[in-house]
Design a protein around this motif. Structure first.
Motif, PDB file in Angstrom:
ATOM      1  N   ALA A 175       6.204   4.288   4.715  1.00 23.46           N
ATOM      2  CA  ALA A 175       6.892   3.891   5.943  1.00 23.46           C
ATOM      3  C   ALA A 175       8.203   3.173   5.642  1.00 23.46           C
ATOM      4  CB  ALA A 175       5.976   3.004   6.781  1.00 23.46           C
ATOM      5  N   GLU A 176       8.170   2.255   4.690  1.00 22.01           N
ATOM      6  CA  GLU A 176       9.353   1.455   4.354  1.00 22.01           C
ATOM      7  C   GLU A 176      10.490   2.306   3.802  1.00 22.01           C
ATOM      8  OE1 GLU A 176      10.643  -2.121   1.254  1.00 22.01           O
ATOM      9  OE2 GLU A 176       8.518  -1.756   1.637  1.00 22.01           O
ATOM     10  N   HIS A 177      10.144   3.302   2.991  1.00 21.70           N
ATOM     11  CA  HIS A 177      11.168   4.101   2.312  1.00 21.70           C
ATOM     12  C   HIS A 177      11.357   5.493   2.914  1.00 21.70           C
ATOM     13  CE1 HIS A 177      11.779   1.121  -0.842  1.00 21.70           C
ATOM     14  NE2 HIS A 177      10.485   0.905  -0.731  1.00 21.70           N
ATOM     15  N   GLY A 178      10.569   5.832   3.913  1.00 22.69           N
ATOM     16  CA  GLY A 178      10.703   7.122   4.573  1.00 22.69           C
ATOM     17  C   GLY A 178      10.431   8.296   3.650  1.00 22.69           C
ATOM     18  N   VAL A 179       9.372   8.179   2.841  1.00 22.19           N
ATOM     19  CA  VAL A 179       9.040   9.215   1.866  1.00 22.19           C
ATOM     20  C   VAL A 179       7.601   9.674   2.063  1.00 22.19           C
ATOM     21  CG1 VAL A 179      10.710   8.378   0.156  1.00 22.19           C
ATOM     22  CG2 VAL A 179       8.360   7.506   0.113  1.00 22.19           C
ATOM     23  N   SER A 180       7.246  10.746   1.381  1.00 21.31           N
ATOM     24  CA  SER A 180       5.895  11.304   1.481  1.00 21.31           C
ATOM     25  C   SER A 180       4.938  10.603   0.519  1.00 21.31           C
ATOM     26  CB  SER A 180       5.929  12.797   1.146  1.00 21.31           C
ATOM     27  OG  SER A 180       6.213  12.962  -0.236  1.00 21.31           O
ATOM     28  N   SER A 181       3.663  10.891   0.707  1.00 22.88           N
ATOM     29  CA  SER A 181       2.647  10.326  -0.186  1.00 22.88           C
ATOM     30  C   SER A 181       2.835  10.841  -1.613  1.00 22.88           C
ATOM     31  CB  SER A 181       1.242  10.653   0.315  1.00 22.88           C
ATOM     32  OG  SER A 181       1.049  12.053   0.372  1.00 22.88           O
ATOM     33  N   SER A 214       0.834  -1.198   0.000  1.00 24.17           N
ATOM     34  CA  SER A 214       0.000   0.000   0.000  1.00 24.17           C
ATOM     35  C   SER A 214       0.870   1.250   0.000  1.00 24.17           C
ATOM     36  CB  SER A 214      -0.891   0.012   1.244  1.00 24.17           C
ATOM     37  OG  SER A 214      -0.085   0.219   2.402  1.00 24.17           O
ATOM     38  N   SER A 215       0.265   2.364  -0.362  1.00 21.52           N
ATOM     39  CA  SER A 215       0.992   3.642  -0.343  1.00 21.52           C
ATOM     40  C   SER A 215       1.544   3.915   1.048  1.00 21.52           C
ATOM     41  CB  SER A 215       0.079   4.787  -0.772  1.00 21.52           C
ATOM     42  OG  SER A 215      -0.227   4.669  -2.140  1.00 21.52           O
ATOM     43  N   ALA A 216       0.737   3.652   2.068  1.00 25.25           N
ATOM     44  CA  ALA A 216       1.188   3.888   3.439  1.00 25.25           C
ATOM     45  C   ALA A 216       2.383   2.998   3.782  1.00 25.25           C
ATOM     46  CB  ALA A 216       0.046   3.644   4.420  1.00 25.25           C
ATOM     47  N   ALA A 217       2.356   1.746   3.340  1.00 23.25           N
ATOM     48  CA  ALA A 217       3.470   0.834   3.608  1.00 23.25           C
ATOM     49  C   ALA A 217       4.727   1.288   2.871  1.00 23.25           C
ATOM     50  CB  ALA A 217       3.094  -0.590   3.208  1.00 23.25           C
ATOM     51  N   LEU A 218       4.576   1.744   1.624  1.00 20.80           N
ATOM     52  CA  LEU A 218       5.728   2.233   0.866  1.00 20.80           C
ATOM     53  C   LEU A 218       6.303   3.490   1.521  1.00 20.80           C
ATOM     54  CD1 LEU A 218       4.471   1.666  -2.791  1.00 20.80           C
ATOM     55  CD2 LEU A 218       6.352   0.463  -1.641  1.00 20.80           C
TER      56      LEU A 218
END
Length: 108
Positions: free
Chosen positions: A41-47, A35-39
């Motif tokens: 969190a995993e990569h430390g980036v914004s939506s 999910s966007s939220a998981a990506l």
């Protein structure tokens, strides 16, 4: 979290990482991407970074979005339907690999 420090924009970096996972088979045809939220969190980036990365992969034919379900790795059949985009996607992936190799050589 991705700690790779480079001048490459975060969206392009994330798209490149996901593209490599798709090409290598780590993310197989038809597999749902995190999910966007998981990506985020995993990569430390914004939506916004996630949205830009996924938009690039969609434009290149690597993934498809399904409203209300998520984003999935495109199947060979789906990629064949956008054959013109596939050659562009291959060129983009090759150029990104060359840029990464040059950056790696520069930082070594």
């Amino acid at each position: 979290m991705n700690t790779n420090l480079t001048s490459e924009p975060a969206g392009r970096r994330l798209a490149g990482e996901l593209r490599r996972r798709i090409v290598s088979g780590e993310l197989s045809e038809g597999a749902q991407l995190p999910s966007s939220a998981a990506l985020q969190a995993e990569h430390g980036v914004s939506s916004t970074v996630v949205r830009d990365a996924l938009s690039a992969l969609k434009a290149e034919g690597y993934v498809i979005g399904q409203q209300g379900k998520g984003v999935f790795v495109a199947t060979a059949e789906q990629r064949t339907a956008s054959a013109g985009d596939e050659s562009l996607a291959e060129r983009v992936a090759a150029l990104e690999a060359r840029v990464q190799a040059l950056e790696d050589a520069r930082s070594a």
